[in-house]
Design an enzyme around this catalytic site. Structure first.
Site, PDB file in Angstrom:
ATOM      1  N   HIS A 184       7.241 -17.333  53.242  1.00 25.59           N
ATOM      2  CA  HIS A 184       8.242 -16.292  52.987  1.00 25.59           C
ATOM      3  C   HIS A 184       9.570 -16.876  52.515  1.00 25.59           C
ATOM      4  O   HIS A 184      10.410 -16.150  52.006  1.00 25.59           O
ATOM      5  CB  HIS A 184       8.484 -15.474  54.268  1.00 25.59           C
ATOM      6  CG  HIS A 184       7.327 -14.602  54.622  1.00 25.59           C
ATOM      7  ND1 HIS A 184       7.302 -13.258  54.338  1.00 25.59           N
ATOM      8  CD2 HIS A 184       6.133 -14.881  55.207  1.00 25.59           C
ATOM      9  CE1 HIS A 184       6.147 -12.753  54.741  1.00 25.59           C
ATOM     10  NE2 HIS A 184       5.421 -13.713  55.275  1.00 25.59           N
ATOM     11  N   ASP A 392      17.535 -17.988  49.369  1.00 26.76           N
ATOM     12  CA  ASP A 392      16.735 -17.008  50.107  1.00 26.76           C
ATOM     13  C   ASP A 392      15.380 -16.884  49.427  1.00 26.76           C
ATOM     14  O   ASP A 392      15.317 -16.845  48.188  1.00 26.76           O
ATOM     15  CB  ASP A 392      17.447 -15.642  50.077  1.00 26.76           C
ATOM     16  CG  ASP A 392      17.266 -14.871  51.377  1.00 26.76           C
ATOM     17  OD1 ASP A 392      16.229 -15.050  52.029  1.00 26.76           O
ATOM     18  OD2 ASP A 392      18.160 -14.070  51.713  1.00 26.76           O
TER      19      ASP A 392
HETATM   20  P1  ADQ Z   1      14.799 -12.666  56.498  1.00 34.28           P
HETATM   21  O1  ADQ Z   1      15.484 -13.984  56.398  1.00 34.28           O
HETATM   22  O2  ADQ Z   1      14.812 -12.046  57.826  1.00 34.28           O
HETATM   23  O3  ADQ Z   1      13.297 -12.747  55.974  1.00 34.28           O
HETATM   24  P2  ADQ Z   1      15.373 -10.411  54.569  1.00 34.28           P
HETATM   25  O4  ADQ Z   1      14.414 -10.550  53.473  1.00 34.28           O
HETATM   26  O5  ADQ Z   1      16.724  -9.989  54.114  1.00 34.28           O
HETATM   27  O6  ADQ Z   1      15.586 -11.743  55.408  1.00 34.28           O
HETATM   28  O7  ADQ Z   1      14.819  -9.336  55.559  1.00 34.28           O
HETATM   29  C1  ADQ Z   1      15.551  -8.885  56.637  1.00 34.28           C
HETATM   30  C2  ADQ Z   1      14.964  -7.584  57.163  1.00 34.28           C
HETATM   31  O8  ADQ Z   1      15.603  -7.315  58.411  1.00 34.28           O
HETATM   32  C3  ADQ Z   1      15.265  -6.410  56.243  1.00 34.28           C
HETATM   33  O9  ADQ Z   1      14.167  -5.531  56.231  1.00 34.28           O
HETATM   34  C4  ADQ Z   1      16.497  -5.766  56.885  1.00 34.28           C
HETATM   35  O10 ADQ Z   1      16.587  -4.359  56.733  1.00 34.28           O
HETATM   36  C5  ADQ Z   1      16.290  -6.094  58.350  1.00 34.28           C
HETATM   37  N1  ADQ Z   1      17.620  -6.237  58.992  1.00 34.28           N
HETATM   38  C6  ADQ Z   1      18.603  -7.083  58.663  1.00 34.28           C
HETATM   39  N2  ADQ Z   1      19.693  -6.861  59.431  1.00 34.28           N
HETATM   40  C7  ADQ Z   1      19.387  -5.854  60.251  1.00 34.28           C
HETATM   41  C8  ADQ Z   1      20.081  -5.138  61.266  1.00 34.28           C
HETATM   42  N3  ADQ Z   1      21.346  -5.394  61.589  1.00 34.28           N
HETATM   43  N4  ADQ Z   1      19.439  -4.165  61.905  1.00 34.28           N
HETATM   44  C9  ADQ Z   1      18.161  -3.875  61.600  1.00 34.28           C
HETATM   45  N5  ADQ Z   1      17.460  -4.480  60.640  1.00 34.28           N
HETATM   46  C10 ADQ Z   1      18.052  -5.470  59.972  1.00 34.28           C
HETATM   47  C11 ADQ Z   1      12.426 -13.776  55.478  1.00 34.28           C
HETATM   48  C12 ADQ Z   1      12.961 -14.615  54.327  1.00 34.28           C
HETATM   49  C13 ADQ Z   1      13.352 -13.726  53.169  1.00 34.28           C
HETATM   50  C14 ADQ Z   1      12.177 -12.842  52.752  1.00 34.28           C
HETATM   51  C15 ADQ Z   1      11.579 -12.138  53.954  1.00 34.28           C
HETATM   52  C16 ADQ Z   1      10.302 -11.397  53.585  1.00 34.28           C
HETATM   53  O11 ADQ Z   1      14.061 -15.414  54.752  1.00 34.28           O
HETATM   54  O12 ADQ Z   1      13.786 -14.496  52.061  1.00 34.28           O
HETATM   55  O13 ADQ Z   1      12.636 -11.863  51.841  1.00 34.28           O
HETATM   56  O14 ADQ Z   1      11.275 -13.058  54.982  1.00 34.28           O
HETATM   57  O15 ADQ Z   1       9.373 -12.206  52.960  1.00 34.28           O
END
Ligand code: ADQ
Length: 492
Positions: A184, A392
């Protein structure tokens, strides 16, 4: 990007909408076993589950699958419990971890060594042989648990950097199943990766999988270059490597969001009393939103500085804009994370002290998670989103923000060029997150953008996100994993 037409598995084949069944013309395929570090067991917190967890669960539901991984609990050595729960057609199997395993495997090797290196942060990586042993030990432990319930024709899908050596541990136990791995997070160039001591032990063990999937072509190419240049692995072509008696393939499967569903959710949730309260409290000011786990890869510290620069360089916006940064804490037991948490709070306090007034706080900084509904409503209520990770894998917040917008009056996405999502979100305002001045200018541009331009940019991105809806992601991966080499459906 993966190159499958998005509509291939739209479930219109009259066989329960099961994509795998459709692919095999009615034959029921083997069970799918997903393995990830944490398992999203349904409970009262499910409303907070990220989009991906929800999608994996519904994918498993359609395929009567099994989800195996850590329960999230730390137990005294010898008292780690293994629990099984059948719920909604999915079997969840979890195991506790002993304290030393948790420290060495999770806090140690995965999060203090692999996470920084894979995010191009050699400066933050801390190698310890003990952590490496713990990492290999837990992968072995997972394989041992899995061995007890695996059937010979199960298709196994392993997720993320915590579990790179799992296929090897399974092969060592004689399992010949199809096993796929999905990363990921980013995969850096070999010039960086080889700074990982004993990198062959970890990275080369990926060759025990049949398929290794990445978010972007850059990640795939970096891996292929590592295998070719560093390990001299023989290959059939640039994406197919010969690993002993098997072949190992590489492909791109960019993660998406449930685009249409998220738009519907946002349309409903702008009316939630919580969202309305936030909007009313702005007193007609424009809102900019940032939503990230508290992690150095997300670039929150530099973003706060860029926002300060924006207030300094574009004084007409002072008092007219509120920046809401929602940042739940993560990995607080690791020193760098605790330090970062303190530094960001101080910087936010500094900006608010310097530019704020009795009636206006420039930055609202909140350290707690919100439900998906609340987030969707807040996204839709924001004129711009600041998504500026330093690196990311994909970044789902960027995609959720775009999906949540009102097409008639959409907000503007300001997105780091170093997020995997930048490849699909070409019509966002793309920025270099290290360039404060440029990010400040991008905020001004976003807030001043005419309606027609906002609509056009939103439409462009939405088209791509609709094409790459997360609904198709699981089936694309499993199809690629289960199709024999040479099949035309193989992604390029
Ligand atoms: P993450 O590093 O966790 O994921 P991201 O892709 O932005 O990063 O996903 C975060 C998820 O958590 C989103 O669905 C978001 O809505 C949710 N989230 C964030 N802050 C929140 C909050 N305060 N309350 C509730 N929900 C919240 C890892 C990798 C990424 C990759 C994903 C998926 O680091 O690059 O995109 O996996 O493969």
């Amino acid at each position: 990007m993966g190159q499958f037409p998005a509509d291939r598995f739209d479930g219109g084949s009259g066989n329960d909408g099961n994509p795998i069944v459709a692919q095999l013309g009615g034959l029921v395929l083997a069970r799918i076993v997903v393995v990830s570090n944490r398992v999203n067991v349904p409970n009262k917190d499910s409303a907070r589950a990220g989009g991906l967890a929800v999608v994996l669960r519904s994918f498993l539901k359609r395929n009567h699958g099994v989800w195996f991984g850590w329960s999230g609990r730390v137990a005294t050595r010898g008292e780690e419990a293994v629990r099984t729960l059948d719920h909604g057609g999915v079997t969840y199997i979890t195991t506790d971890l002993a304290r030393a395993d948790y420290q060495e495997y999770y806090n140690g090797f995965a999060n203090r060594m692999l996470w920084p290196i894979l995010h191009y942060r050699l400066d933050l990586a801390e190698f310890s042989s003990r952590d490496l042993s713990g990492y290999l030990r837990v992968n072995d432990l997972f394989a041992e648990h899995l061995s007890k319930f695996l059937k010979p024709d199960d298709v196994i899908w392993v997720h993320d950097y915590h579990l790179m050596p799992l296929a090897k541990a399974l092969r060592d136990r004689g399992h010949k199943n199809k096993i796929g791995f999905y990363l990921h997070i980013p995969f850096p160039p070999p010039e960086l990766l080889t700074a990982l001591p004993k990198h062959e032990r970890i990275i080369l063990s990926l060759c025990h999988y049949d398929l290794v999937g990445f978010q972007t072509e850059t990640d795939s190419e970096n891996f292929a270059r590592y295998l070719t240049n560093e390990c001299r692995m023989p290959s059939i072509d640039s994406r197919t490597f010969i690993a002993g008696e098997r072949t190992m393939r590489i492909g791109e499967f960019p993660v998406g969001v449930e685009t249409a569903e998220f738009e519907r959710l946002a349309r409903r949730t702008v009316r939630l009393s919580f969202v309305r309260e936030v909007v009313t409290s702005l007193a007609d000011r424009t809102m900019i939103i940032g939503v990230d786990r508290l992690d150095y890869s997300k670039g929150i510290g530099l973003r706060v500085k860029a926002f300060e620069r924006f207030l300094a360089d574009y004084p007409r916006w002072r008092g007219a804009v509120t920046y809401l940064q929602i940042t739940p804490r993560s990995r607080s037991e690791i020193r760098e994370y605790a330090d970062m948490e303190r530094r960001i709070s101080e910087n936010v306090g500094h900006v608010n002290g310097r530019y704020g007034e009795a009636s206006w706080t420039p930055i609202r900084y909140v350290n707690r998670p919100y439900s998906r509904s609340a987030l969707a409503g807040l996204y839709r209520s924001s004129r711009a989103a600041l998504v500026t990770p330093l690196r990311d894998g994909m970044n789902l917040v960027a995609k959720e923000y775009v999906a949540a917008q009102d097409a008639d009056d959409p907000g503007v996405l300001i997105l780091s060029r170093f997020a995997g999502a930048a490849l699909e979100c070409r019509s966002a305002i793309l920025v270099n997150p290290y360039d404060e001045e440029a990010v400040a200018a991008a905020i001004d541009k976003a807030l001043s953008m005419p309606l027609e331009e906002r609509r056009a940019r939103h439409r462009d991105i939405l088209d791509v996100l609709s094409e790459n809806d997360i609904k198709f992601w699981g089936s694309r991966f499993i199809e690629a994993l289960t199709n024999p080499p040479g099949d035309s459906r193989w992604p390029r």
